[in-house]
Design an enzyme around this catalytic site. Structure first.
Site: not given
Ligand code: SP5
Ligand code: ZN
Length: 350
Positions: A198, A160
């Site tokens: 994710h 991320h």
């Protein structure tokens, strides 16, 4: 399969994280890696190879130097201001606000350099993340030197983290740092396959306009799943990178059949690209028992994932990303790696 272990991971040890306005027990905790270490030590995978320090330069090939300096000093700044425990951002320069001026305020810089309030920054965050990148680079060296595969056991995770922001428990983007290092070592085409639950927004953004690093991801649909603001199917790359980004968002609760259907499509695309190196962002938060995710993979599926990856016949670097069902992470990671290692070289690809 050679394994590189970031022994300094536990220096990043947050107690709490924000969720729905409350401080709740942190999910991304040292025990995650401890369980994987135990599982791998008890297996016949290995050997373990010591971490080599490659310095800061490979990190600066991906991350803004000012961002790295900020992360390095942030917790000391927080403490000097009287902050206790972990530091969290609370204000962000969204849309019409300026992000081209670095404010002097610490609170403002925390927001400038982050994407969420769910990623606690602790006294040891920089050390753990720095040595995680070094462990990843060490594992890359093994594959560049001719090993068929290597696995880097590290935390905090990386996918991320963007060029100049942290978030989603991630501070330094290990997949991006190693992909760039492979390019700098002369590999012409690198593929990053992100199987974490994710979407790897940081990795995607870093290579979005480049054809030399193909990013593919299978993940929970950002309409309902973190990181929410990237990871849709229509994101296919831009400029020279058009066609070199592939997202496979699946609904929360997707079946294993749906997951493998997307995975196999991604493998066909990946294979057609004919990369010289495959980097796998190996999150195992796709596990049915994961406390923050909503897919349903289990040990047989993780084994099958490893077998299918081996069938690509590519030099393969596995980097640890998410996975929060602490006691099951070791078993699940081991299943992927054992599935890969047990699949003989010379079998036909997909
Ligand atoms: C690397 C990685 O897997 N990062 C994931 C970041 C997810 N951040 C959002 C966490 C939301 C926590 N939800 C708690 C639900 C409790 N029932
Ligand atoms: Zn994840």
């Amino acid at each position: 399969m050679k394994i590189v272990y970031n022994e300094r991971h536990a220096q990043h040890a947050a107690q709490k994280e924000f969720f729905r306005g409350q401080l709740v027990d942190a999910f991304e905790i040292p025990a995650r890696a401890d369980y994987v270490l135990q599982a791998l030590q008890a297996s016949d995978l290995g050997p373990f190879v010591p971490v080599v320090d490659h310095g800061r330069a490979p990190l600066e090939r991906v991350h803004a130097p000012a961002y790295l300096r900020f992360i390095e000093g942030a917790h000391a700044e927080w403490q000097a201001l009287g902050g206790e425990g972990e530091a969290f951002p609370a204000v962000w320069p969204v849309r019409s606000l300026r992000s081209d001026v670095e404010p002097r305020s610490f609170a403002a810089r925390m927001g400038l350099y982050s994407m969420d309030s769910g990623s606690p920054l602790t006294a040891g965050t920089w050390a753990a993340a720095y040595w995680g990148a070094q462990a990843s680079l060490t594992a890359l060296d093994l594959v560049l030197a001719g090993e068929r595969s290597a696995y880097c056991l590290t935390r905090p995770p990386g996918h991320h983290a963007g060029a100049d922001f942290f978030g989603g428990y991630c501070f330094i983007n290990n997949a991006a740092v190693t992909a760039q290092a492979a390019r700098d070592a002369g590999r012409q085409r690198v593929a990053i396959l992100d199987v974490d639950y994710h979407h790897g927004n940081g990795t995607q953004a870093i290579f979005y306009e480049r054809p030399d690093v193909f990013f593919l991801s299978i993940h929970g649909d950002p309409q309902t799943e973190y990181p929410f603001f990237l990871g849709h199917a229509d994101e296919r790359g831009a400029g020279a990178g058009e066609g070199f980004n592939a997202n496979y968002p699946l609904p929360a609760g997707a079946s294993n059949e749906q997951w493998f259907e997307a995975f196999e499509k991604a493998l066909v695309q990946l294979n057609a690209y004919a990369p010289e190196l495959l980097i796998v962002s190996l999150g195992v938060d796709t596990y049915g028992g994961d406390p923050i995710s909503h897919f349903r993979l289990d040990e047989p599926e993780f084994r099958r994932m490893g077998q299918s990856l081996a069938s690509l016949q590519l030099p393969t670097l596995f980097l640890q990303e998410g996975g929060y069902a602490t006691a099951a992470i070791g078993r699940n990671v081991q299943a992927v790696l054992a599935g890969f290692a047990s699949t003989a070289q010379g079998q036909p690809g997909v």
